[in-house]
Scaffold this motif. Structure first.
Motif, mmCIF file in Angstrom:
data_model
loop_
_atom_site.group_PDB
_atom_site.id
_atom_site.type_symbol
_atom_site.label_atom_id
_atom_site.label_comp_id
_atom_site.label_asym_id
_atom_site.label_seq_id
_atom_site.Cartn_x
_atom_site.Cartn_y
_atom_site.Cartn_z
ATOM 1 N N SER A 31 47.365 29.829 31.029
ATOM 2 C CA SER A 31 47.747 29.866 32.435
ATOM 3 C C SER A 31 49.243 29.612 32.483
ATOM 4 C CB SER A 31 46.977 28.817 33.233
ATOM 5 O OG SER A 31 47.128 27.566 32.625
ATOM 6 N N MET A 32 49.866 29.964 33.608
ATOM 7 C CA MET A 32 51.330 29.889 33.678
ATOM 8 C C MET A 32 51.791 28.906 34.743
ATOM 9 S SD MET A 32 52.495 33.848 33.266
ATOM 10 C CE MET A 32 54.217 33.452 32.980
ATOM 11 N N GLY A 33 52.978 28.345 34.538
ATOM 12 C CA GLY A 33 53.561 27.474 35.547
ATOM 13 C C GLY A 33 54.673 26.651 34.931
ATOM 14 N N LYS A 34 55.666 26.314 35.767
ATOM 15 C CA LYS A 34 56.754 25.461 35.256
ATOM 16 C C LYS A 34 56.221 24.049 35.041
ATOM 17 C CE LYS A 34 60.708 28.061 36.732
ATOM 18 N NZ LYS A 34 61.945 28.135 37.510
ATOM 19 N N THR A 35 56.764 23.387 34.042
ATOM 20 C CA THR A 35 56.204 22.098 33.618
ATOM 21 C C THR A 35 56.157 21.095 34.776
ATOM 22 O OG1 THR A 35 57.034 22.532 31.407
ATOM 23 C CG2 THR A 35 56.456 20.250 31.905
ATOM 24 N N HIS A 36 57.214 21.056 35.613
ATOM 25 C CA HIS A 36 57.221 20.037 36.673
ATOM 26 C C HIS A 36 56.167 20.306 37.744
ATOM 27 C CE1 HIS A 36 59.918 23.092 38.424
ATOM 28 N NE2 HIS A 36 59.537 22.606 39.581
ATOM 29 N N ASP A 37 55.632 21.527 37.770
ATOM 30 C CA ASP A 37 54.614 21.872 38.753
ATOM 31 C C ASP A 37 53.214 21.964 38.151
ATOM 32 O OD1 ASP A 37 55.927 22.075 41.150
ATOM 33 O OD2 ASP A 37 56.561 24.162 40.806
ATOM 34 N N GLU A 64 45.116 21.818 34.310
ATOM 35 C CA GLU A 64 45.421 23.089 33.625
ATOM 36 C C GLU A 64 45.936 22.850 32.199
ATOM 37 O OE1 GLU A 64 46.594 26.624 36.507
ATOM 38 O OE2 GLU A 64 47.829 24.847 36.839
ATOM 39 N N TRP A 65 46.748 21.795 32.054
ATOM 40 C CA TRP A 65 47.249 21.431 30.720
ATOM 41 C C TRP A 65 46.077 21.199 29.771
ATOM 42 C CZ3 TRP A 65 51.844 20.894 28.088
ATOM 43 C CH2 TRP A 65 51.821 20.119 26.933
ATOM 44 N N LYS A 66 45.107 20.413 30.256
ATOM 45 C CA LYS A 66 43.942 20.104 29.422
ATOM 46 C C LYS A 66 43.106 21.350 29.172
ATOM 47 C CE LYS A 66 43.315 15.182 30.299
ATOM 48 N NZ LYS A 66 42.606 14.157 31.083
ATOM 49 N N ARG A 67 43.050 22.230 30.156
ATOM 50 C CA ARG A 67 42.255 23.448 29.985
ATOM 51 C C ARG A 67 42.837 24.313 28.865
ATOM 52 N NH1 ARG A 67 43.024 28.432 31.077
ATOM 53 N NH2 ARG A 67 41.254 29.841 31.221
ATOM 54 N N ASP A 68 44.159 24.475 28.857
ATOM 55 C CA ASP A 68 44.801 25.279 27.794
ATOM 56 C C ASP A 68 44.564 24.651 26.423
ATOM 57 O OD1 ASP A 68 45.779 26.987 29.738
ATOM 58 O OD2 ASP A 68 47.756 27.148 28.786
ATOM 59 N N PHE A 69 44.695 23.327 26.362
ATOM 60 C CA PHE A 69 44.478 22.655 25.067
ATOM 61 C C PHE A 69 43.015 22.744 24.638
ATOM 62 C CE2 PHE A 69 48.115 20.646 23.046
ATOM 63 C CZ PHE A 69 49.118 21.033 23.917
ATOM 64 N N ASP A 70 42.115 22.627 25.595
ATOM 65 C CA ASP A 70 40.681 22.732 25.255
ATOM 66 C C ASP A 70 40.361 24.117 24.716
ATOM 67 O OD1 ASP A 70 39.826 20.232 25.759
ATOM 68 O OD2 ASP A 70 38.894 20.656 27.700
ATOM 69 N N LEU A 71 40.820 25.124 25.451
ATOM 70 C CA LEU A 71 40.455 26.499 25.102
ATOM 71 C C LEU A 71 41.107 26.941 23.784
ATOM 72 C CD1 LEU A 71 38.761 28.740 26.271
ATOM 73 C CD2 LEU A 71 40.732 29.480 27.626
ATOM 74 N N ASN A 72 42.368 26.555 23.589
ATOM 75 C CA ASN A 72 43.079 27.022 22.383
ATOM 76 C C ASN A 72 42.888 26.084 21.186
ATOM 77 O OD1 ASN A 72 44.314 29.394 23.490
ATOM 78 N ND2 ASN A 72 45.628 28.034 24.688
ATOM 79 N N LEU A 73 43.114 24.801 21.401
ATOM 80 C CA LEU A 73 43.151 23.893 20.245
ATOM 81 C C LEU A 73 41.812 23.206 19.983
ATOM 82 C CD1 LEU A 73 44.887 22.754 18.025
ATOM 83 C CD2 LEU A 73 45.846 21.106 19.640
ATOM 84 N N THR A 74 41.154 22.722 21.028
ATOM 85 C CA THR A 74 39.879 22.011 20.798
ATOM 86 C C THR A 74 38.823 22.967 20.257
ATOM 87 O OG1 THR A 74 40.430 20.505 22.585
ATOM 88 C CG2 THR A 74 38.144 20.507 21.850
ATOM 89 N N THR A 75 38.754 24.178 20.799
ATOM 90 C CA THR A 75 37.761 25.132 20.262
ATOM 91 C C THR A 75 38.054 25.410 18.783
ATOM 92 O OG1 THR A 75 39.028 27.109 20.895
ATOM 93 C CG2 THR A 75 37.392 26.292 22.494
ATOM 94 N N THR A 76 39.344 25.537 18.441
ATOM 95 C CA THR A 76 39.697 25.823 17.044
ATOM 96 C C THR A 76 39.270 24.666 16.145
ATOM 97 O OG1 THR A 76 41.597 27.102 17.846
ATOM 98 C CG2 THR A 76 41.557 26.583 15.505
#
Ligand SMILES: NC(=O)c1ccc[n+]([C@@H]2O[C@H](COP(=O)([O-])OP(=O)(O)OC[C@H]3O[C@@H](n4cnc5c(N)ncnc54)[C@H](OP(=O)(O)O)[C@@H]3O)[C@@H](O)[C@H]2O)c1
Length: 231
Positions: A89-95, A100-112
């Motif tokens: 997902s996309m977005g500037k860090t301050h926003d 969403e941060w956890k979702r990206d890590f779950d989908l990419n890194l935790t699944t791996t």
């Protein structure tokens, strides 16, 4: 890969539309965990009815350890793990929201982590294994508005290389491919097809993945291979 039992995650996704036919063509026994049944239907247009009938489909949520264990127990043995699942997902860090941060890590890194962990347990007993994961160009060249994606894909590279180090001295290897933009239906919908000829074709990436997943690649360990096409 003939006769090898292959766990192919994300085999119904955009990249999977190129990788799944390539793995089947090499005579492997393929298990595909799926999340959304309509993507299983879409895959039917990309493989022959005979090949489609050879695939074992298992419903799964690969962010959940119990679900990963269920898939792998259903397979009995895992000779090859090709882990395509991921997303962004996309977005500037301050926003950017923590959710969403956890979702990206779950989908990419935790699944791996989860599919590697439970596949490795089988591979170490059997004394054979090939692991191929999918990072991204963004893991090496992070881009704005994609901090969580790039950071989690950098984690996928580090995890894969740590596994390669842990498995030295065995016939188990782990390597990661780093695509730029892949020519998938979703990317064409989102960005238009104007520049699609420059993007990496799923069939082209599939050739690299299938080599790394083959017996012949036994001396390739911990490689992070850029597959950028013409961009
Ligand atoms: N597309 C690109 O331009 C690009 C560029 C660089 C790297 N990559 C990486 O390449 C890989 C494949 O990308 P793609 O474009 O093929 O993505 P995609 O079309 O979104 O496919 C993602 C796949 O992951 C599966 N999936 C998602 N969440 C899941 C979950 N919780 N449990 C089990 N399966 C789940 C989906 O299953 P269902 O189909 O059943 O929903 C789908 O098969 C990803 O790792 C991505 O980050 C892509």
């Amino acid at each position: 890969m003939k006769g090898k039992r292959v766990l192919l995650t994300g085999g119904t996704g955009g990249l999977g539309l190129g990788v799944t036919p390539a793995v089947l063509a090499r005579g492997a026994e393929v298990t595909i965990p799926y999340f959304d049944a309509k993507d299983v239907e879409r895959l039917k247009s990309f493989v022959s009815p005979e090949d489609f009938a050879r695939i074992q489909f298992v419903p799964a949520n690969l962010t959940d350890e119990g679900s990963v264990e269920n898939v792998i127990n259903r397979m009995g043995q895992v000779d090859v793990l090709i882990h395509l699942v991921g997303g962004f997902s996309m977005g500037k860090t301050h926003d950017y929201s923590l959710r969403e941060w956890k979702r990206d890590f779950d989908l990419n890194l935790t699944t791996t982590f989860l599919v590697c962990k439970h596949s490795l347990r089988k591979m170490l007993v059997h004394g054979y294994g090939r692991i191929v994961t999918v990072g991204s160009r963004g893991a090496l060249q992070p881009a704005g508005q994609l901090a969580a994606y790039c950071a989690s894909k950098a984690g996928v590279v580090a995890l894969t290389q740590a596994i390669a180090d842990e498995t030295k001295g065995t016939n188990i290897t782990a390597n990661v491919v780093l695509p730029s933009i892949i020519d998938t239906p979703t990317n064409r919908d989102a960005m238009g097809a104007e520049n699609a000829s420059l993007w990496v074709k799923p069939e082209s990436l599939a050739q690299v993945i299938c080599f790394l997943a083959s017996e012949a690649a036994h001396d390739v360990r911990g490689a992070a291979i850029p597959v950028y096409g013409n961009i």
